[in-house]
Design a protein around this motif. Structure first.
Motif, PDB file in Angstrom:
ATOM      1  N   ILE A  40       0.836  -1.196   0.000  1.00 24.78           N
ATOM      2  CA  ILE A  40       0.000   0.000   0.000  1.00 24.78           C
ATOM      3  C   ILE A  40       0.878   1.257   0.000  1.00 24.78           C
ATOM      4  CG2 ILE A  40      -1.640   1.322   1.426  1.00 24.78           C
ATOM      5  CD1 ILE A  40      -3.013  -1.327   2.090  1.00 24.78           C
ATOM      6  N   GLN A  41       0.515   2.227  -0.831  1.00 19.66           N
ATOM      7  CA  GLN A  41       1.341   3.425  -0.975  1.00 19.66           C
ATOM      8  C   GLN A  41       0.818   4.613  -0.152  1.00 19.66           C
ATOM      9  OE1 GLN A  41       4.324   3.280  -2.614  1.00 19.66           O
ATOM     10  NE2 GLN A  41       3.760   1.118  -2.727  1.00 19.66           N
ATOM     11  N   LYS A  42      -0.518   4.770  -0.138  1.00 19.06           N
ATOM     12  CA  LYS A  42      -1.073   5.974   0.497  1.00 19.06           C
ATOM     13  C   LYS A  42      -1.524   5.701   1.929  1.00 19.06           C
ATOM     14  CE  LYS A  42      -2.844   7.858  -3.816  1.00 19.06           C
ATOM     15  NZ  LYS A  42      -4.042   7.879  -4.656  1.00 19.06           N
ATOM     16  N   GLU A  43      -1.335   6.696   2.783  1.00 22.97           N
ATOM     17  CA  GLU A  43      -1.751   6.561   4.186  1.00 22.97           C
ATOM     18  C   GLU A  43      -3.240   6.264   4.308  1.00 22.97           C
ATOM     19  OE1 GLU A  43      -0.432  10.153   6.037  1.00 22.97           O
ATOM     20  OE2 GLU A  43       1.563   9.333   6.488  1.00 22.97           O
ATOM     21  N   LYS A  44      -4.041   6.934   3.505  1.00 17.26           N
ATOM     22  CA  LYS A  44      -5.505   6.746   3.642  1.00 17.26           C
ATOM     23  C   LYS A  44      -5.900   5.317   3.266  1.00 17.26           C
ATOM     24  CE  LYS A  44      -7.436   8.532  -0.745  1.00 17.26           C
ATOM     25  NZ  LYS A  44      -7.678   7.248  -1.361  1.00 17.26           N
ATOM     26  N   ASP A  45      -5.229   4.728   2.301  1.00 15.81           N
ATOM     27  CA  ASP A  45      -5.527   3.328   1.937  1.00 15.81           C
ATOM     28  C   ASP A  45      -5.068   2.375   3.036  1.00 15.81           C
ATOM     29  OD1 ASP A  45      -6.599   4.173  -0.444  1.00 15.81           O
ATOM     30  OD2 ASP A  45      -4.741   3.880  -1.587  1.00 15.81           O
ATOM     31  N   ALA A  46      -3.931   2.700   3.635  1.00 21.17           N
ATOM     32  CA  ALA A  46      -3.415   1.855   4.721  1.00 21.17           C
ATOM     33  C   ALA A  46      -4.386   1.872   5.902  1.00 21.17           C
ATOM     34  CB  ALA A  46      -2.032   2.346   5.154  1.00 21.17           C
ATOM     35  N   LEU A  47      -4.903   3.050   6.211  1.00 23.81           N
ATOM     36  CA  LEU A  47      -5.868   3.160   7.313  1.00 23.81           C
ATOM     37  C   LEU A  47      -7.159   2.422   6.972  1.00 23.81           C
ATOM     38  CD1 LEU A  47      -5.358   6.902   8.348  1.00 23.81           C
ATOM     39  CD2 LEU A  47      -4.565   4.876   9.580  1.00 23.81           C
ATOM     40  N   GLU A  48      -7.569   2.512   5.717  1.00 21.85           N
ATOM     41  CA  GLU A  48      -8.784   1.809   5.290  1.00 21.85           C
ATOM     42  C   GLU A  48      -8.593   0.288   5.415  1.00 21.85           C
ATOM     43  OE1 GLU A  48     -11.663   2.830   4.886  1.00 21.85           O
ATOM     44  OE2 GLU A  48     -12.538   0.986   4.091  1.00 21.85           O
ATOM     45  N   ALA A  49      -7.431  -0.207   5.017  1.00 20.48           N
ATOM     46  CA  ALA A  49      -7.148  -1.654   5.143  1.00 20.48           C
ATOM     47  C   ALA A  49      -7.222  -2.075   6.613  1.00 20.48           C
ATOM     48  CB  ALA A  49      -5.771  -1.973   4.555  1.00 20.48           C
ATOM     49  N   LEU A  50      -6.673  -1.250   7.483  1.00 16.65           N
ATOM     50  CA  LEU A  50      -6.722  -1.562   8.923  1.00 16.65           C
ATOM     51  C   LEU A  50      -8.150  -1.587   9.439  1.00 16.65           C
ATOM     52  CD1 LEU A  50      -3.819   0.367  10.694  1.00 16.65           C
ATOM     53  CD2 LEU A  50      -3.983  -2.069  10.184  1.00 16.65           C
ATOM     54  N   ARG A  51      -8.948  -0.640   8.943  1.00 14.04           N
ATOM     55  CA  ARG A  51     -10.358  -0.600   9.368  1.00 14.04           C
ATOM     56  C   ARG A  51     -11.073  -1.892   8.986  1.00 14.04           C
ATOM     57  NH1 ARG A  51     -10.332   4.733   7.327  1.00 14.04           N
ATOM     58  NH2 ARG A  51      -9.978   6.138   9.070  1.00 14.04           N
ATOM     59  N   VAL A  52     -10.815  -2.364   7.764  1.00 16.73           N
ATOM     60  CA  VAL A  52     -11.454  -3.610   7.309  1.00 16.73           C
ATOM     61  C   VAL A  52     -10.957  -4.779   8.162  1.00 16.73           C
ATOM     62  CG1 VAL A  52     -11.754  -5.203   5.371  1.00 16.73           C
ATOM     63  CG2 VAL A  52     -11.750  -2.739   4.960  1.00 16.73           C
ATOM     64  N   LEU A  53      -9.660  -4.823   8.421  1.00 16.00           N
ATOM     65  CA  LEU A  53      -9.118  -5.901   9.260  1.00 16.00           C
ATOM     66  C   LEU A  53      -9.797  -5.893  10.627  1.00 16.00           C
ATOM     67  CD1 LEU A  53      -5.282  -5.697   8.430  1.00 16.00           C
ATOM     68  CD2 LEU A  53      -6.842  -7.507   7.749  1.00 16.00           C
ATOM     69  N   ALA A  54      -9.902  -4.700  11.221  1.00 18.39           N
ATOM     70  CA  ALA A  54     -10.515  -4.579  12.548  1.00 18.39           C
ATOM     71  C   ALA A  54     -11.967  -5.057  12.527  1.00 18.39           C
ATOM     72  CB  ALA A  54     -10.439  -3.133  13.027  1.00 18.39           C
ATOM     73  N   LYS A  55     -12.680  -4.644  11.496  1.00 19.47           N
ATOM     74  CA  LYS A  55     -14.099  -5.004  11.379  1.00 19.47           C
ATOM     75  C   LYS A  55     -14.307  -6.507  11.248  1.00 19.47           C
ATOM     76  CE  LYS A  55     -15.933  -1.393   8.847  1.00 19.47           C
ATOM     77  NZ  LYS A  55     -16.329  -0.963   7.515  1.00 19.47           N
TER      78      LYS A  55
END
Ligand SMILES: [Fe+2]
Length: 230
Positions: A18-33
């Motif tokens: 992942i290159q962008k911070e916002k995408d990285a945060l989104e991936a983490l959100r999905v993992l958490a969910k």
């Protein structure tokens, strides 16, 4: 239920993940969910591919990203690690790269060229490093018997969620299923490189639960990873 993902390329902008911070945060959100409580950020350390960051650099980037994720309120515990490609000065490179959460466990990619994985795992063990073998399903030259020997030397076999779910390349999927069937699987991880697929850990958990039962699923998604989380 608890899921620990021990292999991701989410730390933004440091490798082919992942290159962008916002995408990285989104991936983490999905993992958490989807039930992931702990996530290891394991960028490639691979000189030949141009990813030759040192430990201090990755630690700095990790601290910054962790602060960002905390600020965003994402309930996943983050840990730093790295995935080190086999190379000429393999051991020195590994020592100079982040291990899994500063433990003796190291995540290694043995590459596409044929390697004596059993011998390498043994050599690392003698030097005090416990080897997690990334995506054993990728190695066409290794069979069940070879993996049994690698395990006897202490190698920890980490299968990839998407291959278990038959969502990757066909030969990889086939070998992942075979290793899982034989119980030659110590961990399942996502090896996540982009936001798509961040939900596959939970899907893979459900599949393993169905096929191998709860005790086994708990071991490979959680218990076996506990020693790294500290
Ligand atoms: Fe990886």
């Amino acid at each position: 239920m608890r899921i620990i993902d021990t292999h991701t390329h989410i730390l933004p902008g440091v490798d082919d993940g992942i290159q962008k911070e916002k995408d990285a945060l989104e991936a983490l959100r999905v993992l958490a969910k989807t039930g992931v409580t702990d996530c290891f950020l394991t960028p490639h350390v691979a000189k030949k591919r141009g990813f030759d960051h040192d430990k201090a650099f990755l630690e700095e980037r990790f601290r910054a990203f962790k602060a960002l994720a905390e600020k965003a309120g994402i309930p996943v515990r983050l840990h730093l690690g790295s995935e080190v490609d086999k190379c000429e000065d393999f051991y020195e490179t590994v020592v100079n790269a982040p291990s899994l959460n500063k433990t003796d466990y190291v995540l290694l990619d043995f590459g596409m060229e044929e390697a004596d994985i059993e011998e390498l795992v043994y050599t690392f063990r003698v030097k005090g490093k416990k080897v997690v073998v990334a995506h054993p399903e990728r190695f066409s030259y290794m069979d069940v018997h070879d993996w049994e020997k690698v395990r006897k030397e202490g190698g920890i076999l980490q299968l990839t969620a998407k291959h278990i779910l038959k969502k990757g390349r066909r030969p990889f999927n086939k070998r992942a299923r075979k290793l899982l069937k034989k119980g030659l699987c110590d961990l399942v991880a996502s090896d996540l490189h982009n936001v798509e697929g961040a939900n596959l850990m939970k899907e893979a958990y459900d599949y393993v639960l169905r096929k191998k039962g709860e005790e086994f699923a708990k071991k490979v998604f959680w218990k076996n990873a506990e020693p790294f989380t500290g």
